[in-house]
Motif scaffolding. Structure first.
Motif, PDB file in Angstrom:
ATOM      1  N   VAL A  40     -48.963 -32.643  63.004  1.00 12.98           N
ATOM      2  CA  VAL A  40     -48.469 -31.779  61.934  1.00 12.98           C
ATOM      3  C   VAL A  40     -47.348 -32.463  61.155  1.00 12.98           C
ATOM      4  CG1 VAL A  40     -47.348 -29.570  61.425  1.00 12.98           C
ATOM      5  CG2 VAL A  40     -49.110 -29.697  63.207  1.00 12.98           C
ATOM      6  N   LEU A  41     -46.475 -33.149  61.858  1.00 12.60           N
ATOM      7  CA  LEU A  41     -45.258 -33.692  61.246  1.00 12.60           C
ATOM      8  C   LEU A  41     -45.479 -35.004  60.498  1.00 12.60           C
ATOM      9  CD1 LEU A  41     -42.664 -33.021  64.092  1.00 12.60           C
ATOM     10  CD2 LEU A  41     -43.025 -31.698  62.009  1.00 12.60           C
ATOM     11  N   LYS A  42     -46.363 -35.834  61.002  1.00 13.15           N
ATOM     12  CA  LYS A  42     -46.504 -37.173  60.438  1.00 13.15           C
ATOM     13  C   LYS A  42     -46.821 -37.158  58.942  1.00 13.15           C
ATOM     14  CE  LYS A  42     -47.813 -41.550  62.502  1.00 13.15           C
ATOM     15  NZ  LYS A  42     -48.628 -42.215  63.546  1.00 13.15           N
ATOM     16  N   PRO A  43     -47.824 -36.367  58.489  1.00 14.33           N
ATOM     17  CA  PRO A  43     -48.106 -36.360  57.057  1.00 14.33           C
ATOM     18  C   PRO A  43     -46.956 -35.794  56.221  1.00 14.33           C
ATOM     19  CG  PRO A  43     -49.647 -34.912  58.262  1.00 14.33           C
ATOM     20  CD  PRO A  43     -48.796 -35.606  59.258  1.00 14.33           C
ATOM     21  N   LEU A  44     -46.250 -34.794  56.749  1.00 12.96           N
ATOM     22  CA  LEU A  44     -45.126 -34.217  56.012  1.00 12.96           C
ATOM     23  C   LEU A  44     -43.978 -35.217  55.889  1.00 12.96           C
ATOM     24  CD1 LEU A  44     -44.983 -30.601  57.530  1.00 12.96           C
ATOM     25  CD2 LEU A  44     -45.933 -31.312  55.332  1.00 12.96           C
ATOM     26  N   MET A  45     -43.762 -35.985  56.939  1.00 17.50           N
ATOM     27  CA  MET A  45     -42.715 -37.002  56.881  1.00 17.50           C
ATOM     28  C   MET A  45     -43.087 -38.116  55.910  1.00 17.50           C
ATOM     29  SD  MET A  45     -41.593 -37.189  60.925  1.00 17.50           S
ATOM     30  CE  MET A  45     -40.211 -38.309  60.626  1.00 17.50           C
ATOM     31  N   ALA A  46     -44.362 -38.419  55.835  1.00 20.79           N
ATOM     32  CA  ALA A  46     -44.816 -39.454  54.897  1.00 20.79           C
ATOM     33  C   ALA A  46     -44.571 -39.018  53.455  1.00 20.79           C
ATOM     34  CB  ALA A  46     -46.298 -39.751  55.126  1.00 20.79           C
ATOM     35  N   GLU A  47     -44.715 -37.719  53.199  1.00 17.63           N
ATOM     36  CA  GLU A  47     -44.465 -37.197  51.856  1.00 17.63           C
ATOM     37  C   GLU A  47     -43.007 -37.358  51.435  1.00 17.63           C
ATOM     38  OE1 GLU A  47     -45.688 -33.152  51.716  1.00 17.63           O
ATOM     39  OE2 GLU A  47     -47.804 -33.593  52.158  1.00 17.63           O
ATOM     40  N   GLN A  48     -42.103 -37.363  52.417  1.00 18.14           N
ATOM     41  CA  GLN A  48     -40.679 -37.486  52.125  1.00 18.14           C
ATOM     42  C   GLN A  48     -40.274 -38.927  51.837  1.00 18.14           C
ATOM     43  OE1 GLN A  48     -38.407 -34.845  51.935  1.00 18.14           O
ATOM     44  NE2 GLN A  48     -40.233 -33.574  52.105  1.00 18.14           N
ATOM     45  N   GLY A  49     -41.170 -39.851  52.092  1.00 20.23           N
ATOM     46  CA  GLY A  49     -40.856 -41.257  51.887  1.00 20.23           C
ATOM     47  C   GLY A  49     -40.421 -41.907  53.190  1.00 20.23           C
ATOM     48  N   SER A  50     -39.994 -43.144  53.092  1.00 21.16           N
ATOM     49  CA  SER A  50     -39.581 -43.877  54.289  1.00 21.16           C
ATOM     50  C   SER A  50     -38.095 -43.667  54.552  1.00 21.16           C
ATOM     51  CB  SER A  50     -39.860 -45.376  54.114  1.00 21.16           C
ATOM     52  OG  SER A  50     -39.133 -45.872  53.005  1.00 21.16           O
ATOM     53  N   SER A  51     -37.755 -43.617  55.814  1.00 22.60           N
ATOM     54  CA  SER A  51     -36.356 -43.488  56.218  1.00 22.60           C
ATOM     55  C   SER A  51     -36.172 -44.158  57.568  1.00 22.60           C
ATOM     56  CB  SER A  51     -35.952 -42.010  56.316  1.00 22.60           C
ATOM     57  OG  SER A  51     -34.659 -41.886  56.879  1.00 22.60           O
ATOM     58  N   SER A  52     -35.098 -44.921  57.676  1.00 18.57           N
ATOM     59  CA  SER A  52     -34.812 -45.593  58.947  1.00 18.57           C
ATOM     60  C   SER A  52     -34.031 -44.692  59.886  1.00 18.57           C
ATOM     61  CB  SER A  52     -34.013 -46.871  58.681  1.00 18.57           C
ATOM     62  OG  SER A  52     -32.773 -46.566  58.059  1.00 18.57           O
ATOM     63  N   LYS A  53     -33.684 -43.474  59.419  1.00 20.47           N
ATOM     64  CA  LYS A  53     -32.837 -42.591  60.213  1.00 20.47           C
ATOM     65  C   LYS A  53     -33.518 -41.287  60.608  1.00 20.47           C
ATOM     66  CE  LYS A  53     -28.335 -44.277  58.761  1.00 20.47           C
ATOM     67  NZ  LYS A  53     -27.951 -44.580  60.160  1.00 20.47           N
ATOM     68  N   ALA A  54     -34.748 -41.047  60.199  1.00 16.52           N
ATOM     69  CA  ALA A  54     -35.504 -39.866  60.615  1.00 16.52           C
ATOM     70  C   ALA A  54     -36.647 -40.316  61.511  1.00 16.52           C
ATOM     71  CB  ALA A  54     -36.041 -39.116  59.397  1.00 16.52           C
ATOM     72  N   HIS A  55     -36.627 -39.880  62.755  1.00 16.72           N
ATOM     73  CA  HIS A  55     -37.566 -40.376  63.756  1.00 16.72           C
ATOM     74  C   HIS A  55     -38.378 -39.217  64.343  1.00 16.72           C
ATOM     75  CE1 HIS A  55     -34.987 -43.970  63.614  1.00 16.72           C
ATOM     76  NE2 HIS A  55     -33.975 -43.132  63.760  1.00 16.72           N
ATOM     77  N   LEU A  56     -39.653 -39.457  64.549  1.00 15.80           N
ATOM     78  CA  LEU A  56     -40.555 -38.445  65.096  1.00 15.80           C
ATOM     79  C   LEU A  56     -40.651 -38.585  66.613  1.00 15.80           C
ATOM     80  CD1 LEU A  56     -42.774 -36.269  64.936  1.00 15.80           C
ATOM     81  CD2 LEU A  56     -44.403 -38.083  64.368  1.00 15.80           C
ATOM     82  N   ILE A  57     -40.426 -37.463  67.304  1.00 16.71           N
ATOM     83  CA  ILE A  57     -40.605 -37.389  68.756  1.00 16.71           C
ATOM     84  C   ILE A  57     -41.680 -36.333  69.025  1.00 16.71           C
ATOM     85  CG2 ILE A  57     -39.516 -36.983  70.986  1.00 16.71           C
ATOM     86  CD1 ILE A  57     -38.337 -39.374  69.529  1.00 16.71           C
ATOM     87  N   HIS A  58     -42.764 -36.744  69.660  1.00 19.82           N
ATOM     88  CA  HIS A  58     -43.888 -35.828  69.858  1.00 19.82           C
ATOM     89  C   HIS A  58     -43.616 -34.804  70.956  1.00 19.82           C
ATOM     90  CE1 HIS A  58     -47.895 -34.236  70.089  1.00 19.82           C
ATOM     91  NE2 HIS A  58     -48.091 -34.698  71.318  1.00 19.82           N
ATOM     92  N   ALA A  59     -43.883 -33.537  70.626  1.00 19.89           N
ATOM     93  CA  ALA A  59     -43.859 -32.449  71.612  1.00 19.89           C
ATOM     94  C   ALA A  59     -45.105 -31.609  71.352  1.00 19.89           C
ATOM     95  CB  ALA A  59     -42.605 -31.602  71.457  1.00 19.89           C
ATOM     96  N   PRO A  60     -46.033 -31.551  72.281  1.00 21.92           N
ATOM     97  CA  PRO A  60     -47.341 -30.944  72.012  1.00 21.92           C
ATOM     98  C   PRO A  60     -47.342 -29.426  71.894  1.00 21.92           C
ATOM     99  CG  PRO A  60     -47.205 -31.663  74.297  1.00 21.92           C
ATOM    100  CD  PRO A  60     -45.973 -32.168  73.621  1.00 21.92           C
ATOM    101  N   GLU A  61     -46.329 -28.749  72.450  1.00 20.88           N
ATOM    102  CA  GLU A  61     -46.363 -27.288  72.508  1.00 20.88           C
ATOM    103  C   GLU A  61     -45.257 -26.654  71.668  1.00 20.88           C
ATOM    104  OE1 GLU A  61     -48.218 -26.497  76.909  1.00 20.88           O
ATOM    105  OE2 GLU A  61     -46.160 -27.218  76.814  1.00 20.88           O
ATOM    106  N   VAL A  62     -45.520 -25.405  71.263  1.00 19.71           N
ATOM    107  CA  VAL A  62     -44.583 -24.672  70.401  1.00 19.71           C
ATOM    108  C   VAL A  62     -44.200 -23.362  71.071  1.00 19.71           C
ATOM    109  CG1 VAL A  62     -44.225 -23.594  68.142  1.00 19.71           C
ATOM    110  CG2 VAL A  62     -45.617 -25.677  68.326  1.00 19.71           C
TER     111      VAL A  62
END
Length: 336
Positions: A40-62
């Protein structure tokens, strides 16, 4: 500094969280660990552009708003709150921010981080605007039923937060009651009053809401049930007043002209009363920095929540809390 942000928390997750992560990382020069479902997050983060300070940590459950906290925390052990708090526990994150289920945040914090030694119950705090600046009120919803020692510890932790994060020297601690005089209130208030009198805190005594909002106290202590009603009432009244002013000032040509002239003042008032400006509420008493925002939090609210978390880290809030609690309670008999 690394701030952990629950990407699956707010009512409209994850769009506000993703935008807040990128905006905050640049504005505050901090690394944001955005925890949530990778797909869910990866495409939304790509829309924001590149950043060396925003990092994705996967958590499968909500952990959803409607989930029962204790059961869901166990059943969904890999929920975004749990994964995020594990990052704080391991030292990879300095503070955790969520706009998710308050009960879920409390349960996950207890399971993953635990309480500071000698703390009976963690307290959820809120920063409120007053005539002279800001005050902190707790508990605002984590503990509906309380004992005197819980309230005393809320006052102690709130005093440390007010001093270290809000910059208030020797904060005045008031016990929220239905009257200012000693002896007012129910049995819980009367028994708690005695504990505060015996302490080294700057105890104001009993305080009504007017003392709180007039700025006569810096820390308002209450049980979670009363505190939750206080917060929701104050937010509702603030919105009512702003809505009435808007209707009245735009009703006629004359009032519109007057409103235009006074627009800067009205903007300042709106900013003062806007809960989004104050960010998330600290969950004090947990052995880690945890901040819980409103489910309606938008990007602005989340950015300010990250700002507040950053301030707490910079102020060494957690070591300060631990030191004060051990000093105040170390030789005190444990009373339930």
């Amino acid at each position: 500094m690394h701030i952990v942000l629950d990407a699956m928390g707010s009512d409209t997750y994850p769009h506000p969280e993703v935008r807040a992560a990128f905006e905050s990382s640049e504005r505050f020069n901090v690394d944001i660990l955005l925890v949530g479902q990778e797909g869910v997050l990866k495409p939304l983060m790509a829309e924001q552009g590149s950043s060396s300070k925003a990092h994705l940590i996967h958590a499968p459950e909500v952990l959803e708003m409607g989930d029962k906290p204790a059961r869901s925390a166990r059943r969904k052990s890999d929920n975004s709150m749990a994964v995020g708090m594990d990052l704080v526990k391991s030292g990879e994150g300095d503070a955790f921010v969520t706009a998710g289920n308050t009960g879920g945040a409390m349960v996950n914090a207890l399971f993953r981080l635990g309480r500071i030694r000698r703390v009976k119950r963690p307290g959820l705090a809120a920063i409120l605007p007053t005539r002279t600046g800001h005050a902190i009120a707790l508990d605002i919803g984590a503990n509906a039923d309380c004992k005197p020692l819980y309230l005393y510890q809320f006052g102690l932790m709130g005093s440390i937060y007010a001093e270290r994060v809000l910059g208030i020297e020797n904060p005045r601690v008031g016990l929220l009651s239905n009257g200012e005089e000693k002896g007012k209130g129910n049995q819980l208030i009367k028994d708690t009053y005695a504990l505060f009198e015996e302490s080294s805190l700057n105890f104001f005594g009993n305080a009504e809401p007017k003392e709180l909002f007039n700025g006569e106290i810096d820390v308002a202590v209450t049980d979670g049930f009363t505190g939750n009603v206080l917060i929701k009432t104050s937010e509702s009244v603030s919105k009512l007043l702003l809505d009435i002013l808007k209707d009245e000032l735009t009703g006629t040509l004359r009032t519109k002209i007057g409103a235009a002239l006074a627009l800067p003042a009205f903007k300042n008032v709106k900013r003062l009363l806007d809960p989004r400006e104050l960010g998330a509420a600290p969950l004090l008493g947990i052995d880690g920095l945890v901040f819980v925002g409103h489910g309606r939090s938008d990007t602005m609210a989340l950015v300010n929540s990250i700002r507040v978390a950053k301030q707490a880290v910079e102020a060494d809030l957690l070591p300060g809390l631990k030191g004060a609690i051990q000093e105040q309670l170390g030789n005190q008999e444990t009373r339930d």
